[in-house]
Design a protein around this motif. Structure first.
Motif, PDB file in Angstrom:
ATOM      1  N   ALA A   2      47.062 -33.441  56.774  1.00 48.49           N
ATOM      2  CA  ALA A   2      47.042 -34.263  55.559  1.00 48.49           C
ATOM      3  C   ALA A   2      47.579 -35.663  55.836  1.00 48.49           C
ATOM      4  O   ALA A   2      47.057 -36.645  55.312  1.00 48.49           O
ATOM      5  CB  ALA A   2      47.846 -33.594  54.458  1.00 48.49           C
ATOM      6  N   ARG A   5      44.881 -37.669  57.434  1.00 46.72           N
ATOM      7  CA  ARG A   5      43.825 -37.984  56.461  1.00 46.72           C
ATOM      8  C   ARG A   5      44.249 -39.128  55.546  1.00 46.72           C
ATOM      9  O   ARG A   5      43.471 -40.032  55.271  1.00 46.72           O
ATOM     10  CB  ARG A   5      43.514 -36.712  55.650  1.00 46.72           C
ATOM     11  N   VAL A   6      45.498 -39.097  55.076  1.00 48.90           N
ATOM     12  CA  VAL A   6      46.005 -40.173  54.212  1.00 48.90           C
ATOM     13  C   VAL A   6      46.096 -41.473  55.009  1.00 48.90           C
ATOM     14  O   VAL A   6      45.717 -42.540  54.529  1.00 48.90           O
ATOM     15  CB  VAL A   6      47.372 -39.802  53.601  1.00 48.90           C
ATOM     16  N   TRP A  34      55.527 -37.173  49.880  1.00 46.33           N
ATOM     17  CA  TRP A  34      55.136 -35.889  49.309  1.00 46.33           C
ATOM     18  C   TRP A  34      56.083 -35.493  48.187  1.00 46.33           C
ATOM     19  O   TRP A  34      55.663 -34.972  47.166  1.00 46.33           O
ATOM     20  CB  TRP A  34      55.106 -34.792  50.363  1.00 46.33           C
ATOM     21  N   ASP A  38      53.583 -36.655  45.350  1.00 47.23           N
ATOM     22  CA  ASP A  38      52.698 -35.498  45.401  1.00 47.23           C
ATOM     23  C   ASP A  38      53.518 -34.218  45.344  1.00 47.23           C
ATOM     24  O   ASP A  38      53.329 -33.304  46.133  1.00 47.23           O
ATOM     25  CB  ASP A  38      51.846 -35.541  46.671  1.00 47.23           C
ATOM     26  N   CYS A  41      51.822 -30.987  45.506  1.00 41.26           N
ATOM     27  CA  CYS A  41      51.085 -30.741  46.755  1.00 41.26           C
ATOM     28  C   CYS A  41      49.568 -30.772  46.580  1.00 41.26           C
ATOM     29  O   CYS A  41      48.844 -30.092  47.299  1.00 41.26           O
ATOM     30  CB  CYS A  41      51.515 -29.418  47.386  1.00 41.26           C
ATOM     31  N   VAL A  43      47.489 -33.284  47.233  1.00 41.07           N
ATOM     32  CA  VAL A  43      46.834 -33.915  48.381  1.00 41.07           C
ATOM     33  C   VAL A  43      46.760 -32.925  49.538  1.00 41.07           C
ATOM     34  O   VAL A  43      45.708 -32.768  50.161  1.00 41.07           O
ATOM     35  CB  VAL A  43      47.564 -35.207  48.798  1.00 41.07           C
ATOM     36  N   VAL A  47      43.174 -31.618  51.047  1.00 39.29           N
ATOM     37  CA  VAL A  47      42.798 -31.870  52.441  1.00 39.29           C
ATOM     38  C   VAL A  47      42.513 -30.548  53.154  1.00 39.29           C
ATOM     39  O   VAL A  47      41.553 -30.442  53.919  1.00 39.29           O
ATOM     40  CB  VAL A  47      43.894 -32.687  53.160  1.00 39.29           C
ATOM     41  N   VAL A  60      37.308 -35.746  47.997  1.00 39.02           N
ATOM     42  CA  VAL A  60      38.655 -35.877  48.558  1.00 39.02           C
ATOM     43  C   VAL A  60      38.961 -37.346  48.833  1.00 39.02           C
ATOM     44  O   VAL A  60      40.058 -37.822  48.536  1.00 39.02           O
ATOM     45  CB  VAL A  60      38.804 -35.020  49.833  1.00 39.02           C
ATOM     46  N   HIS A  63      39.867 -39.033  45.649  1.00 39.37           N
ATOM     47  CA  HIS A  63      41.216 -38.661  45.230  1.00 39.37           C
ATOM     48  C   HIS A  63      42.275 -39.359  46.091  1.00 39.37           C
ATOM     49  O   HIS A  63      43.279 -39.845  45.576  1.00 39.37           O
ATOM     50  CB  HIS A  63      41.390 -37.147  45.293  1.00 39.37           C
ATOM     51  N   LEU A  64      42.057 -39.416  47.395  1.00 40.69           N
ATOM     52  CA  LEU A  64      43.010 -40.085  48.291  1.00 40.69           C
ATOM     53  C   LEU A  64      43.093 -41.577  47.980  1.00 40.69           C
ATOM     54  O   LEU A  64      44.179 -42.160  47.999  1.00 40.69           O
ATOM     55  CB  LEU A  64      42.627 -39.866  49.752  1.00 40.69           C
ATOM     56  N   PHE A  67      45.200 -41.875  44.974  1.00 34.25           N
ATOM     57  CA  PHE A  67      46.572 -41.559  45.370  1.00 34.25           C
ATOM     58  C   PHE A  67      47.248 -42.779  46.001  1.00 34.25           C
ATOM     59  O   PHE A  67      48.364 -43.153  45.653  1.00 34.25           O
ATOM     60  CB  PHE A  67      46.541 -40.375  46.345  1.00 34.25           C
TER      61      PHE A  67
END
Length: 171
Positions: A2, A5-6, A34, A38, A41, A43, A47, A60, A63-64, A67
């Protein structure tokens, strides 16, 4: 996974803002992001569901992006918050620290100006409003109002009503 990915998404979004990108990287590495933004959780869950092929990549990514935008907005809000240089015992210094409100009190206080507040709070883990959470049961009014203003949730002002206007940070 994750975190990568972020970071991948943030690198594209914050390419022109290296200081913010570096701060985001630090918050991701420390785990602070986090906990604060988040807490539910979402995110991490999204992911992992994307990696399993259960969620579409475009969903996704959307959404990211949201975020990261929420995180940037909150960073700018914190940067533009006025600081008080008086002694900690002064009345102005005490007013600078916001007292968190329970969910019911926040709803009672803001419902006349924010008609969708109950629904928005119910789905805070999906819409980014969880950034206004303070602990498990309390909320920060100023952060919630900033979120509502950014997302166009505040009702148009009526002449007799008090102004719930907080300035948006300059870009």
């Amino acid at each position: 996974m994750a975190v990568q990915r972020v970071l991948e998404m943030a690198t594209r979004q914050l390419a022109s803002r290296p200081a913010l990108l570096e701060k985001l990287e630090q918050e991701l590495a420390s785990g602070h992001l986090w906990c604060c933004q988040d807490a539910d959780c979402m995110v991490l869950t999204m992911v992992s569901l994307e990696a399993d092929g259960l969620l579409q990549r475009s969903f996704v990514e959307s959404h990211l992006k949201h975020f990261i935008d929420e995180w940037v907005t909150l960073q700018q809000h914190h940067e533009t918050r006025p600081t008080i240089v008086d002694s900690p015992d002064s009345p102005d210094a005490a007013a600078a620290h916001e007292a968190p409100l329970p969910r019911a009190a926040l709803i009672d206080k803001l419902a006349p100006h924010w008609p969708s507040i109950e629904t928005d709070l119910r789905y805070c883990h999906m819409n980014g409003l969880s950034a206004a959470r303070y602990g498990d049961y309390n909320w920060l009014e100023s952060v919630a109002l900033l979120w509502a203003r950014v997302h166009g949730r505040l009702a148009p002002r009526i002449a007799d009503e008090p102004v719930l206007d907080i300035p948006l940070p300059a870009h």
